[in-house]
Design an enzyme around this catalytic site. Sequence first.
Site, PDB file in Angstrom:
ATOM      1  N   CYS A   2       0.841  -1.187   0.000  1.00 13.48           N
ATOM      2  CA  CYS A   2       0.000   0.000   0.000  1.00 13.48           C
ATOM      3  C   CYS A   2       0.886   1.251   0.000  1.00 13.48           C
ATOM      4  O   CYS A   2       2.009   1.224   0.482  1.00 13.48           O
ATOM      5  CB  CYS A   2      -0.926   0.115   1.220  1.00 13.48           C
ATOM      6  SG  CYS A   2      -1.995  -1.307   1.446  1.00 13.48           S
ATOM      7  N   ARG A  27       3.152   0.293  -5.392  1.00 13.62           N
ATOM      8  CA  ARG A  27       3.078  -0.396  -4.108  1.00 13.62           C
ATOM      9  C   ARG A  27       1.791  -1.201  -3.935  1.00 13.62           C
ATOM     10  O   ARG A  27       1.614  -1.900  -2.940  1.00 13.62           O
ATOM     11  CB  ARG A  27       3.167   0.630  -2.963  1.00 13.62           C
ATOM     12  CG  ARG A  27       4.419   1.446  -2.984  1.00 13.62           C
ATOM     13  CD  ARG A  27       4.388   2.490  -1.898  1.00 13.62           C
ATOM     14  NE  ARG A  27       4.459   1.875  -0.589  1.00 13.62           N
ATOM     15  CZ  ARG A  27       5.576   1.562   0.032  1.00 13.62           C
ATOM     16  NH1 ARG A  27       6.726   1.832  -0.534  1.00 13.62           N
ATOM     17  NH2 ARG A  27       5.554   1.012   1.222  1.00 13.62           N
ATOM     18  N   TRP A  74      -2.834  -2.533  -1.585  1.00 15.03           N
ATOM     19  CA  TRP A  74      -2.544  -3.921  -1.950  1.00 15.03           C
ATOM     20  C   TRP A  74      -3.194  -4.739  -0.846  1.00 15.03           C
ATOM     21  O   TRP A  74      -2.766  -4.693   0.308  1.00 15.03           O
ATOM     22  CB  TRP A  74      -1.040  -4.172  -1.998  1.00 15.03           C
ATOM     23  CG  TRP A  74      -0.680  -5.526  -2.517  1.00 15.03           C
ATOM     24  CD1 TRP A  74      -0.560  -5.886  -3.822  1.00 15.03           C
ATOM     25  CD2 TRP A  74      -0.384  -6.693  -1.741  1.00 15.03           C
ATOM     26  NE1 TRP A  74      -0.208  -7.218  -3.905  1.00 15.03           N
ATOM     27  CE2 TRP A  74      -0.099  -7.732  -2.649  1.00 15.03           C
ATOM     28  CE3 TRP A  74      -0.335  -6.969  -0.373  1.00 15.03           C
ATOM     29  CZ2 TRP A  74       0.232  -9.021  -2.254  1.00 15.03           C
ATOM     30  CZ3 TRP A  74      -0.007  -8.260   0.034  1.00 15.03           C
ATOM     31  CH2 TRP A  74       0.271  -9.266  -0.902  1.00 15.03           C
ATOM     32  N   ASN A 100      -0.700   1.703   5.945  1.00 17.36           N
ATOM     33  CA  ASN A 100       0.116   0.722   5.219  1.00 17.36           C
ATOM     34  C   ASN A 100       0.747  -0.175   6.275  1.00 17.36           C
ATOM     35  O   ASN A 100       1.444   0.309   7.151  1.00 17.36           O
ATOM     36  CB  ASN A 100       1.196   1.471   4.412  1.00 17.36           C
ATOM     37  CG  ASN A 100       2.326   0.567   3.944  1.00 17.36           C
ATOM     38  OD1 ASN A 100       3.479   0.985   3.873  1.00 17.36           O
ATOM     39  ND2 ASN A 100       2.025  -0.660   3.612  1.00 17.36           N
ATOM     40  N   GLY A 101       0.467  -1.480   6.196  1.00 17.95           N
ATOM     41  CA  GLY A 101       1.025  -2.411   7.175  1.00 17.95           C
ATOM     42  C   GLY A 101      -0.041  -3.391   7.627  1.00 17.95           C
ATOM     43  O   GLY A 101      -1.093  -3.510   6.992  1.00 17.95           O
ATOM     44  N   GLU A 490      16.299 -15.887 -12.442  1.00 14.57           N
ATOM     45  CA  GLU A 490      15.842 -14.509 -12.613  1.00 14.57           C
ATOM     46  C   GLU A 490      15.063 -14.354 -13.929  1.00 14.57           C
ATOM     47  O   GLU A 490      14.033 -13.673 -13.972  1.00 14.57           O
ATOM     48  CB  GLU A 490      17.059 -13.561 -12.554  1.00 14.57           C
ATOM     49  CG  GLU A 490      16.795 -12.100 -12.817  1.00 14.57           C
ATOM     50  CD  GLU A 490      15.789 -11.441 -11.867  1.00 14.57           C
ATOM     51  OE1 GLU A 490      15.410 -12.034 -10.865  1.00 14.57           O
ATOM     52  OE2 GLU A 490      15.367 -10.312 -12.180  1.00 14.57           O
ATOM     53  N   LYS A 494      11.188 -13.153 -14.165  1.00 20.11           N
ATOM     54  CA  LYS A 494      10.728 -12.005 -14.968  1.00 20.11           C
ATOM     55  C   LYS A 494       9.532 -12.406 -15.813  1.00 20.11           C
ATOM     56  O   LYS A 494       8.535 -11.708 -15.877  1.00 20.11           O
ATOM     57  CB  LYS A 494      11.831 -11.487 -15.911  1.00 20.11           C
ATOM     58  CG  LYS A 494      12.948 -10.711 -15.298  1.00 20.11           C
ATOM     59  CD  LYS A 494      12.556  -9.367 -14.754  1.00 20.11           C
ATOM     60  CE  LYS A 494      12.045  -9.453 -13.351  1.00 20.11           C
ATOM     61  NZ  LYS A 494      12.906  -9.390 -12.249  1.00 20.11           N
ATOM     62  N   GLU A 497       6.329 -13.177 -13.654  1.00 23.96           N
ATOM     63  CA  GLU A 497       5.798 -11.966 -13.010  1.00 23.96           C
ATOM     64  C   GLU A 497       4.934 -11.139 -13.958  1.00 23.96           C
ATOM     65  O   GLU A 497       3.878 -10.676 -13.586  1.00 23.96           O
ATOM     66  CB  GLU A 497       6.959 -11.043 -12.586  1.00 23.96           C
ATOM     67  CG  GLU A 497       7.573 -11.343 -11.257  1.00 23.96           C
ATOM     68  CD  GLU A 497       8.713 -10.368 -10.937  1.00 23.96           C
ATOM     69  OE1 GLU A 497       8.790  -9.947  -9.787  1.00 23.96           O
ATOM     70  OE2 GLU A 497       9.520 -10.038 -11.828  1.00 23.96           O
ATOM     71  N   HIS A 513      16.776 -34.490 -13.467  1.00 25.21           N
ATOM     72  CA  HIS A 513      16.137 -35.035 -12.264  1.00 25.21           C
ATOM     73  C   HIS A 513      14.701 -34.556 -12.112  1.00 25.21           C
ATOM     74  O   HIS A 513      14.210 -34.416 -10.997  1.00 25.21           O
ATOM     75  CB  HIS A 513      16.968 -34.658 -11.034  1.00 25.21           C
ATOM     76  CG  HIS A 513      18.372 -35.139 -11.124  1.00 25.21           C
ATOM     77  ND1 HIS A 513      18.712 -36.470 -11.036  1.00 25.21           N
ATOM     78  CD2 HIS A 513      19.526 -34.468 -11.368  1.00 25.21           C
ATOM     79  CE1 HIS A 513      20.029 -36.597 -11.188  1.00 25.21           C
ATOM     80  NE2 HIS A 513      20.545 -35.386 -11.398  1.00 25.21           N
ATOM     81  N   LYS A 612       5.539  -3.729  -5.720  1.00 24.02           N
ATOM     82  CA  LYS A 612       6.988  -3.587  -5.781  1.00 24.02           C
ATOM     83  C   LYS A 612       7.630  -3.637  -4.408  1.00 24.02           C
ATOM     84  O   LYS A 612       8.711  -4.165  -4.233  1.00 24.02           O
ATOM     85  CB  LYS A 612       7.335  -2.261  -6.461  1.00 24.02           C
ATOM     86  CG  LYS A 612       8.803  -2.134  -6.692  1.00 24.02           C
ATOM     87  CD  LYS A 612       9.126  -1.369  -7.927  1.00 24.02           C
ATOM     88  CE  LYS A 612      10.590  -1.516  -8.260  1.00 24.02           C
ATOM     89  NZ  LYS A 612      10.913  -2.844  -8.779  1.00 24.02           N
TER      90      LYS A 612
END
Length: 617
Positions: A2, A27, A74, A100-101, A490, A494, A497, A513, A612
């Site tokens: 948030c 956010r 969020w 926020n939290g 990575e 990407k 996401e 495997h 983010k």
Amino acid sequence: MCGIVAYIGKKQAYPILIKGLHRLEYRGYDSAGICLYNHNRLNVYKKRGKVSDLEESVQGKDVSGSLGIAHTRWATHGEPNQINAHPHVSQYGDLVLIHNGIIENYQTIKKELIKQGRTFYSETDTEVLVQFIDYIRMSSNISLVDAVHQALSQVVGAYAIAIMSKEMPRSIIVARKGSPLVIGIGKDEFLAASDATPIVEYTKDVVYLEDEEIAVLSLPLRGKPKMEITNLKNVKKVPLIQKLEMSLSMLEKNGFPHFMLKEIYEQPRTLRDSLSGRINVDLNTVSLSGVIDHKDKFLNARRIIIVGCGTSWHAGLVGEYAIEEYARIPVEVEYASEFRYRDPLVYPDDVVIAISQSGETADTLAAVKLAKQKGAFIYGICNVVGSSIARATDSGTYTHAGPEIGVASTKAFTAQVCVLTLLALALGKLKGTIKPSRFESIVKAIHELPEKMEQVLTKNVQIADFAKIFTYSRNFLYLGRGYNYPLALEGALKLKEISYIHAEGYPAAEMKHGPIALIDAEMPIVVIATKKGNYEKIVSNIQEVKARQGRIISIVSEGDVEVKALSDFSVEIPETEEMLVPILACIPLQLLAYHIAVQRGCNVDQPRNLAKSVTVE
Ligand code: G6P
């Protein structure tokens, strides 16, 4: 997560708050809301969806007033609908709060408040907090500021909050614990926000509120604007005013269709910034003041533990390889979220390196605090200057990548890997574990990296072209060995996401495997198969994929013949030292993910369900 923003001054608050919300939208973007004070009324508007949906919904309504607070959400507690959207209002409409939290003990408080006759409309912990403050204020007949102190002393969890009230119509109260909050001090105004991006346009003077501090920002009818900071014990604090280094142009797209693409293209410059003053190719030196100032801690380290989340964790893996190879110090890389909860063994002679773009990731911050309690020396690699993690560490190095706004991290990754590489070299030199000739050639190769990154970026059109073929793929596999294994992770991250295609990164040899069972003619496999390292071994892995009709997209060194012949598509990158390949090879992987996502019509800068800055655990 948030984002919160508040304004109190002489200008109209609405446009400032909306612009601020757009900057903070990275956010969270489940819902947005705003409260403006005008003629003794607290006008609250909120809307499910993005900030632009909120803007549309308030058309024709009264948005005047020079005092306001705004929120982009969020969702953590309760689905992202209009009722759960912030701001939340107390039962009798006297208090309005954004948050926020997470308030962890909200259920207990809520039960008690219900017994006391309070009614709740949303499923959020935030509504409980605003009602709790209001209840204390009314039942104890004390001032709002005292009620805020009392309430915050009793809540467990994390918060950055902003409060408006009818009792103090010329003030906004803000407070924080665990979640970030910056206050901007303008000429006749104050702004407060989750980060400095909504503030930079108006002032460069900021105060980073500390945990458990409460600030009352007031604009008296006569006299100068006032800021009073106290802690939960009601002790007055003297604010430390700092200068922002950020500029407004850093926050704009500069002609690119998306922030992500702009940030991919910025990498040669951001790498130069990361290196600036830290390597000198003529003098053949690498100097990191954060290391030099605490040389003994590093030289006597029993081991190094790297903690981080997401992309930062991947950068940590590259760091592990580099530090072990050149500085010969044992390194462990841990997900911060696991580390903090598993009672890890940490010794006073351990060095813990916390990596975080935002410097606010809750799990990484908690891991830092835990390691600190256990006596370890903490070194931060953060991008956001003045962020909570940067401030909680004993020493550190900023990555200097500039504000990263696209939710998928790109330039922050290359800058993190760059700093870790410098760290490995600096420590190797101090310890004498790196041969002078190796040191010299790596320093030279680092110096050449920005130019080589520019060359890699010229492959954009080629990548955009073949990305079209994979728009409808359902699964991807990414393979790499050695330094390129973290890169495979990575690259896969990407893609998933931003395009929502399932993708897995694997060490190439481990493919046998398990993942090999998935390979068929439908399955694209991205292989990072550059010349240095285990080239022959990865060629064999590619043969194994080909034997099962998998389609190969390869990242190869310039002039490669063998892997190219086995690939359906290849992107050549310039040769460099093995430890530096991730810095170049990640660019085609970022571009591939970007173009596939754009082709699929995805919102690349704000992918669904993500945020983010993950300030909740
Ligand atoms: C989120 C972001 C990722 C980032 C991770 C860690 O998941 O979407 O891009 O890598 O958090 O963030 P940090 O700011 O600590 O690097």
